[in-house]
Design an enzyme around this catalytic site. Structure first.
Site, PDB file in Angstrom:
ATOM      1  N   LYS A  97       0.998  -1.350   0.114  1.00 19.51           N
ATOM      2  CA  LYS A  97       0.026   0.049  -0.129  1.00 19.51           C
ATOM      3  C   LYS A  97       0.738   1.304  -0.063  1.00 19.51           C
ATOM      4  O   LYS A  97       0.605   2.350  -0.471  1.00 19.51           O
ATOM      5  CB  LYS A  97      -1.214  -0.017   1.137  1.00 19.51           C
ATOM      6  CG  LYS A  97      -1.979  -0.987   1.246  1.00 19.51           C
ATOM      7  CD  LYS A  97      -3.056  -0.815   0.100  1.00 19.51           C
ATOM      8  CE  LYS A  97      -4.154  -1.596   0.122  1.00 19.51           C
ATOM      9  NZ  LYS A  97      -5.039  -1.518  -1.099  1.00 19.51           N
ATOM     10  N   GLU A 119      -9.909   6.404   2.726  1.00 15.66           N
ATOM     11  CA  GLU A 119     -10.912   5.503   3.351  1.00 15.66           C
ATOM     12  C   GLU A 119      -9.921   4.048   3.721  1.00 15.66           C
ATOM     13  O   GLU A 119      -8.776   4.069   2.842  1.00 15.66           O
ATOM     14  CB  GLU A 119     -11.731   5.105   2.253  1.00 15.66           C
ATOM     15  CG  GLU A 119     -11.299   3.983   1.233  1.00 15.66           C
ATOM     16  CD  GLU A 119      -9.898   4.299   0.370  1.00 15.66           C
ATOM     17  OE1 GLU A 119     -10.189   5.627   0.212  1.00 15.66           O
ATOM     18  OE2 GLU A 119      -9.469   3.705  -0.199  1.00 15.66           O
ATOM     19  N   SER A 385       1.575  -9.761  -1.040  1.00 17.28           N
ATOM     20  CA  SER A 385       1.412  -8.360  -0.966  1.00 17.28           C
ATOM     21  C   SER A 385       1.523  -7.504   0.432  1.00 17.28           C
ATOM     22  O   SER A 385       1.639  -6.610   0.432  1.00 17.28           O
ATOM     23  CB  SER A 385       0.205  -8.044  -1.348  1.00 17.28           C
ATOM     24  OG  SER A 385      -0.901  -8.805  -0.999  1.00 17.28           O
TER      25      SER A 385
END
Lengths: 403, 274
Positions: A97, A119, A385
């Protein structure tokens, strides 16, 4: 169920369209800030000074490049193709991220915005946003569904430690999609000083393209690393798909190569139960959160509640480029259930000493099946990830263990 | 001539401004939405905006968002909204009705099928909040073919070149969003609104209605002084939510009547001054 009413594109595709998908479906007040964002991003993405600053931050703050690791024991365990893991779990904040939040925050700074909103579902994107906001001294507000706040309290505390305000969202299903609605409402009301950092390759143009560009560093590195380590391209690249940012990030640099691209959606309790988060596998085209894409929706076009053991995949939509890659056949989309993901989680943890995020565990689970199907001559890259420390409470609870 | 154009022509002749209440279909009165609409007309509404409930109303504030949730909890679908319009038309063939909502329920039904069904039910215009003029060419031809006016928004930050693009796609009226925010916001700058409405009139020949953030008779009268009318939604819905034991039709009439009176008094004053 009605047939897919995908309108035929009646004019040349505008920027931000992927076939009939993508686009910009927002209320008029957001057009001007989106146009300003498009203009700034188009200018900065080719600006050598901006590129250099971004590369330096990715190297020295995030810790890139992340390794491409040949998982020998996992390969033996699954008994087939050689499995390589792209170690996005080793990034600062523990997931891919941050590749995107570093880029968008830098853009916000250049645009003179002083307030960041985001968000978050599981809290990983919220933490990655709060992190870069802290570093740049920007005010940060994170919208998070009330349900998710209860499920992910350590990440809520992390965000607050980083100086972010975490706002509980009590509307609708009180999860990620409602947090996104609330962030959009905030943005409409505060467009002059606020930058909205969307965490995935969804939302109105330019977000799907911009987030893909920031995440493509994963695939660029992985492609060079596999060529260096094996002298050849892999047979397949596998990644989990919620909104789809880690998947598009690793897929994109392989798009013109003879490499299978496989996205793994969350089948939750099983596709047949309806309790899942697999819009590409079991949904149909519609419009939500500013873009046209595959959605989980009922016969009347109302968005359905979703389920996945991993909060990061618990979203009723998916990035519009994935919708297009599915329709064109360039990428394949499959799904893994909660139970299969749990098996992947335990297997990788035990045989490699790597605790994967439950999201990434879906990709591991499918890689096992694929490895046997392809055989020992083949090689597969799995995008790992994120790391699984955030998930240990969920895993313990599921297995009846009290921590 | 369609009902919207006829209504605005008549208002112009009468030197009156349009009063346009918004209610979400199916809320708060359930099946009585039809009676509620008739009551609004009796209290002075010129055009009715009827909200189509959506699960993710991202441009709406809490009042309308909760109204959507309640309506959906009752199982209200787009075809039920069209039935409400059809039943309203049994007694009122004059007052224009505009559906306001989000694209997905309409796309799910299919544009052409929706447009035909809506026109047959007696709908006059459709305002799709998340449909911009850029994306509209996929949708508006079906609406126009069925005789429905595609109604578009303009915002405080809409740049002049876009006003022309909007004018090209729009029919019926232009809905000017009076502030940067969601429906039901509470910080309207009426001078700024008047300035922007005058700018819009230079680009767009359609009537200009102002909405988002108009909560009372005084504000309505001031805004109607420059604009061609006002839209009032959240404040009306809140009054209905807070009605206690009183019948919804009475509350709606009592809410709207003083606004109508203030707007007409304002029109009288500026009429005399002119």
């Amino acid at each position: 169920m009605p047939t897919n009413p995908i309108p035929e594109p009646s004019r040349p595709p505008a920027p931000g369209h992927f076939g009939p998908y993508g686009g910009s479906f927002v209320s008029e007040t957001l057009i001007e800030p989106l146009n300003a964002l498009i203009e700034s991003y188009d200018k900065l993405k080719v600006d050598p000074a901006f590129r250099a600053e971004l590369d330096a931050d990715l190297a020295n703050y995030v810790g890139r490049p992340t390794p491409l690791y040949f998982a020998a024991r996992l390969t033996r365990e699954y008994g087939g193709a050689r499995i390589f893991l792209k170690r996005e779990d080793l990034n600062h904040t523990g997931a891919h991220k941050v590749n995107n939040t570093v880029g968008q925050a830098m853009l916000a700074n250049r645009m003179g915005k002083t307030r960041i909103i985001a968000e978050t579902g599981a809290g990983q994107h919220g933490v990655a946003t709060a992190t870069v906001a802290a570093r740049l001294g920007l005010k940060c507000v994170v919208y998070m569904g009330e349900e998710d706040i209860a499920r992910q309290s350590p990440n809520v505390f992390r965000m607050r430690l980083l100086g972010a305000e975490v706002v509980p969202v009590t509307s609708g299903s009180r999860t990620l999609k409602d947090a996104m609605n609330e962030a959009l409402r905030d943005w409409v009301a505060n467009v002059d000083d606020t930058f909205y950092i969307i965490g995935t390759v969804a939302g109105p143009h330019p977000y799907p393209t911009m987030v893909r560009d920031f995440q493509s560093v994963i695939g660029r590195e992985a492609r060079a690393q596999i060529l260096e380590q094996t002298g050849a391209l892999p047979d397949a690249v596998v990644a989990c798909v919620g909104g789809g940012s880690n998947a598009i990030g690793i897929f994109h640099p392989f798009i013109d190569d003879p490499v299978r691209l496989i996205g793994v959606e969350a089948a939750g309790h099983g596709l047949e139960t309806g309790r899942h988060s697999a819009p590409l596998t079991a949904g149909r085209s519609g419009v939500l959160h500013g873009n046209r894409t595959y959605l989980m929706q009922d016969d009347n076009g109302q968005i359905l509640p979703t389920h996945s053991i991993s909060a990061g995949l618990d979203y009723p939509g998916v990035g519009p480029e994935h919708a297009w890659l599915k329709d064109t056949g360039r990428a394949e989309y499959v799904s893994a259930t909660d139970a299969e993901a749990m098996q992947g989680f335990h297997t990788l943890t035990r045989v490699e000493g790597i605790i994967p995020a439950l999201e990434s565990s879906h990709a591991i689970a499918h890689a096992g099946k694929l490895a046997r199907e392809l055989g020992p001559e083949a090689s597969i890259i799995v995008n790992l990830s994120g790391r699984g420390d955030k998930d240990i409470n969920t895993v313990a609870e599921r297995e009846g263990i009290e921590l | 001539m369609n009902r919207l154009d006829a209504t605005f022509d008549q208002l112009k002749r009468d030197r009156r401004k349009a009063l346009v209440p918004y209610v979400t279909a199916g809320d708060p009165a359930g099946d009585d939405t039809v009676a509620l609409l008739h009551a609004l007309v009796e209290a002075g509404a010129d055009v009715l905006e009827l909200g189509v409930p959506f699960s993710d109303p991202m441009a709406d504030g809490p009042t309308v968002a909760l109204a959507c949730e309640r309506a959906l909890a009752k199982g209200l679908r787009l075809i039920d909204v069209l039935q409400i319009v059809g039943r309203f038309r049994e007694r009122d063939t004059q007052t224009p009705i505009v559906l306001m909502g989000y694209l997905n329920p309409i796309e799910s039904m299919g544009y052409s099928r929706f447009a035909k069904a809506a026109a047959a039910a007696g709908v006059d215009g459709v305002l799709i909040v998340d449909l911009t003029p850029e994306e509209a060419p996929d949708v508006t031809p079906d609406l126009r073919e069925a005789g429905l006016a595609p109604i578009f928004l303009a915002a405080p930050n809409t740049q002049e070149p876009r006003m022309r693009a909007i004018a090209q796609e729009a029919a019926g009226y232009l809905y000017y969003v009076s502030l940067k925010g969601v429906t039901g916001s509470n910080r309207l700058d009426t001078d700024e609104v008047a300035k922007r409405v005058r700018q819009l009139k230079a680009h767009i020949s359609l009537p200009i209605l102002v909405g988002f953030g108009i909560r009372d008779a005084d504000t309505a009268a001031i805004v109607a002084d420059t604009a061609d009318g006002v839209v009032i939604g959240s404040a009306l819905i809140q009054a209905l939510v807070d009605r206690g034991e009183r019948p919804a039709v009475d509350v709606a009439r009592n809410f709207l009547a003083p606004i109508r009176a203030a707007m007409d008094a304002g029109a009288q004053t500026s009429g005399n001054a002119a």
